[in-house]
Design an enzyme around this catalytic site. Structure first.
Site, PDB file in Angstrom:
ATOM      1  N   GLY A   1      19.715   5.066  35.201  1.00  0.00           N
ATOM      2  CA  GLY A   1      18.312   5.306  35.507  1.00  0.00           C
ATOM      3  C   GLY A   1      17.674   4.295  36.426  1.00  0.00           C
TER       4      GLY A   1
ATOM      5  N   ASN B   1      21.850  12.013  37.683  1.00  0.00           N
ATOM      6  CA  ASN B   1      20.873  12.650  36.804  1.00  0.00           C
ATOM      7  C   ASN B   1      19.451  12.226  37.174  1.00  0.00           C
ATOM      8  OD1 ASN B   1      19.329  13.726  34.755  1.00  0.00           O
ATOM      9  ND2 ASN B   1      20.638  13.068  33.098  1.00  0.00           N
ATOM     10  N   THR B   2      19.097  10.969  36.869  1.00  0.00           N
ATOM     11  CA  THR B   2      17.715  10.521  37.068  1.00  0.00           C
ATOM     12  C   THR B   2      17.204  10.760  38.490  1.00  0.00           C
ATOM     13  OG1 THR B   2      18.054   8.819  35.403  1.00  0.00           O
ATOM     14  CG2 THR B   2      16.158   8.550  36.847  1.00  0.00           C
TER      15      THR B   2
ATOM     16  N   ALA C   1      25.961   6.654  37.063  1.00  0.00           N
ATOM     17  CA  ALA C   1      24.859   5.746  36.743  1.00  0.00           C
ATOM     18  C   ALA C   1      24.451   4.893  37.939  1.00  0.00           C
ATOM     19  CB  ALA C   1      25.204   4.822  35.570  1.00  0.00           C
ATOM     20  N   GLY C   2      23.163   4.897  38.182  1.00  0.00           N
ATOM     21  CA  GLY C   2      22.595   4.025  39.198  1.00  0.00           C
ATOM     22  C   GLY C   2      22.449   4.629  40.579  1.00  0.00           C
TER      23      GLY C   2
ATOM     24  N   LYS D   1      32.243  13.713  27.619  1.00  0.00           N
ATOM     25  CA  LYS D   1      31.877  12.447  28.261  1.00  0.00           C
ATOM     26  C   LYS D   1      31.598  11.460  27.141  1.00  0.00           C
ATOM     27  CE  LYS D   1      28.748  10.020  31.289  1.00  0.00           C
ATOM     28  NZ  LYS D   1      27.330   9.925  31.685  1.00  0.00           N
TER      29      LYS D   1
END
Lengths: 255, 255, 255, 255
Positions: free
Chosen positions: B156, B204-205, B182-183, B95
């Protein structure tokens, strides 16, 4: 478990029975959805025919039937329809729908509250379809409704949670289950409804009018579970900024 | 099945390995998510310690490791990091992340394309994190990237599909898998990403920073499946108006 | 020109008089806004003091005073307050507000309709604050209200047109002026309200709580004009795609 | 005053010259808009005709001409076009547009940065049209662009600020003026762009394709002023809850 009146349900997805291409397809979609409660319009029952083809397949399934008064324009019509439905389906459970507006099928707050109050006194378990109006929902609760069913968008519009800001207030203030009804057009909409704290959702058009209602019913079921699970687990908060990340330079320098 | 380069995956949910309270919790969340590909930052590996505690639990699981170059500010840094990662993890999968901006971790389109082109030539399977820029995604595809990973919102931030209009164009034009990264802060966001045609999402987050990462991982898994299923089945179209409904009066009159 | 009951107004911006740091600032903001109608809460009048400091500056301006029943929790309280206001301000114009909910000041649809009907019979010119409920707005119109004032978001929230989907239906169906009230927090919100066909907007908090209320009042005035003008001129339709553009190559080749 | 390179402008609305039904209508719309800068495509100039009908009316007005390279697919084409434009129009000001994609006219980040860098060295005042990519905007600024022009949505789409989350980051980080270009379809969109801190906006389709371009131009002018004024005055913050209001009961009791 979702508790409404004196019953509990493990599924938080309610289905409507309209717009399916055939009773068989409806039956398969209901099975695929895992729902335990299905609403059906009194006006679609063929009361004089013992072998009517909508009710039989529903009765054959182990689900709570939730007759509705769709098409009623006044409290009086709705109450009369409710009595007929209770007699025909042998259940006091009722989705109260009063919508004088034929274009958007928007519910009438005045007649709905009036009918709800009387139907509760008549022994019905009343789940009213209503606008996403926080005070109205509170009043419906106060006259004894077993749940409230505020709309996310116009019936059949598939537009999702257009009334989100109001729904958040309703969920915050409610002491009965809030079931978001109407307008949910995609599994993501249903998940979002559950994430904001709805107790359940009701879906009809998005499943029945899908190219594959049976598969779509399963997708909604998963989405409802996902949204509910996330609500219980606690969503991470929204941030404006990223958390600062250490630069790779330091790592490379340390090699 | 999701096909990227020469591999196939039954899960369309990718996970990040950052921000978990412990390696054990990470491992459990990965298991609960059903993911088959997990990204981890090269800079978090302790290359000199045989018993480092992030890599071992990941290696023990039957998943594709996807090392990332998080923290790299230039193509040069990213390529150097990629070589280290390939050596350390024995995989050419990568990645690619290049973000000079420490506040929002926004990716650099120029350095990313430059690095991607070279890394492809060096034999890497390159999955670049990038802005939701349709032309950039097309160019990344043209230099041989195995997939593109446009952002939904800042890393995040949990803000969801803020770049939706651009993502729709990217998905329409792409000939490699589009993985929205992301997001994504809630299962409903992940479902919406899949409904608009993403091949996969990376989270992830929203999982790691949840009050219960293991349960939340399962919720995201369900939501991804729900969104993908709905995309395949065909969502019902959005309508402005309700379909006209027959009034109850007619029914009652006919009794 | 905006026509409400028997009066016409060239300004389509109504102002509230609450939350200003001083009566002087209020007066200046009113002047800067160009408004011709200002609402004020009966409860803020000091009826026993001839030199009360809110009313005098308002009376000195050439504007329509629109007393409101803010704080009323029932139809009965509102009607009593309306009578007091008519007596004190010598005007039958009334903004009807009934909100039992102290947290969000959400209006009560039942009590509001009840009070509206009686107030019309008592000769008042009634402009009811109400939820963005299409059927309720239609009923308020049918009992003789001179306009309807559905909310865009919670009072004082500055969140903009959160109820947009419902407001569009209300505007489509209304035969009296629709004045969007509550929640408009920025000039762009006011412009958007006018673009969707509102006859006017009412703004208070966004002006009074601004760092510079006088300048902000002017900005809202411009935005309302801009939105109204655009609505009249006809907005261009939304497109998914760009119109194809001729490549520069052809031009260069022709040189 | 808006300052770009060595010039100042009192108007923060830029206009495009395409899609007008006639040069006369264009001229009237420009006048009504109050703009001081208008972009026109080099490819639309008829360089060999002294009396071409687009340029003459523009030259007759006291505005900054901003030739653009619309239709260019590469940096090389754009630079060649820029040189021609500088020669023909006797101005070094340039709107740099490179969009290889004929369907959405999305800008190419790589070629745009490459061309921008060279054009700055060649003495041009470069205003590049670009995707709403924060790092790209920062790099364009670093190579010497006089402003950046990130897109709100696809050209001609009238969809408004679809890239809002990215635009907010761009505005926060920029040290040159940010001019939001493309996609603004209504005065409310332009006002919102200014409220979030844009230095200016560029509008074309929404005015030229309106039923009444002259009136619409005036509406956009007002909206831009309103949004800018509100930004300077300071918007009130968004609140979740209403400020508690005193009940009317207390007031009535005190009578």
């Amino acid at each position: 478990m979702l508790r409404i009146a004196d019953k509990t349900f493990s599924s938080r997805l309610l289905l409507g029975s309209g717009k399916f291409a055939s009773p068989q397809l409806m039956q398969q979609a209901i099975a695929a959805s895992g729902t335990q409660m299905v609403t059906l319009a009194l006006k679609r029952l063929q009361l004089d025919k013992p072998q009517d083809d909508l009710l039989s397949p529903l009765k054959a399934m182990n689900i709570q039937l939730l007759p509705n008064t769709s098409g009623a324009k006044t409290a009086q019509e709705a109450i009369f329809a409710a009595e007929l439905a209770r007699e025909a389906l042998q259940t006091p459970w009722l989705k109260l729908e009063i919508h004088p507006d034929p274009r958007y099928l928007m519910p009438d707050p005045i007649e709905t509250l009036l009918a709800a109050e009387q139907l509760v006194k008549l022994g019905f378990v009343v789940l009213p379809y209503c606008s996403a109006d926080p005070v109205l929902c509170k009043r419906l609760e106060q006259v004894g409704c077993a749940a409230v069913m505020p709309l996310g968008a116009a019936i059949g519009s598939n537009q999702g949670l257009q009334t989100r800001a109001m729904l958040e207030i309703i969920v915050e203030q409610a002491t009965v289950p809030v079931i978001i009804d109407a307008g949910l057009g995609a599994p993501s909409h249903a998940a979002a409804a559950m994430e904001l704290g709805a107790a359940a959702v009701l879906v009809n058009t998005a499943i029945a009018a899908s190219a594959d209602p049976v598969v779509m019913a399963g997708a909604f079921s998963q989405a409802v579970n996902a949204g509910r699970t996330a609500y219980k687990a606690g969503l991470a908060t929204t941030q404006l900024h990223a958390t600062a990340s250490s630069p790779l330079t330091d790592f490379l320098a340390a090699l």
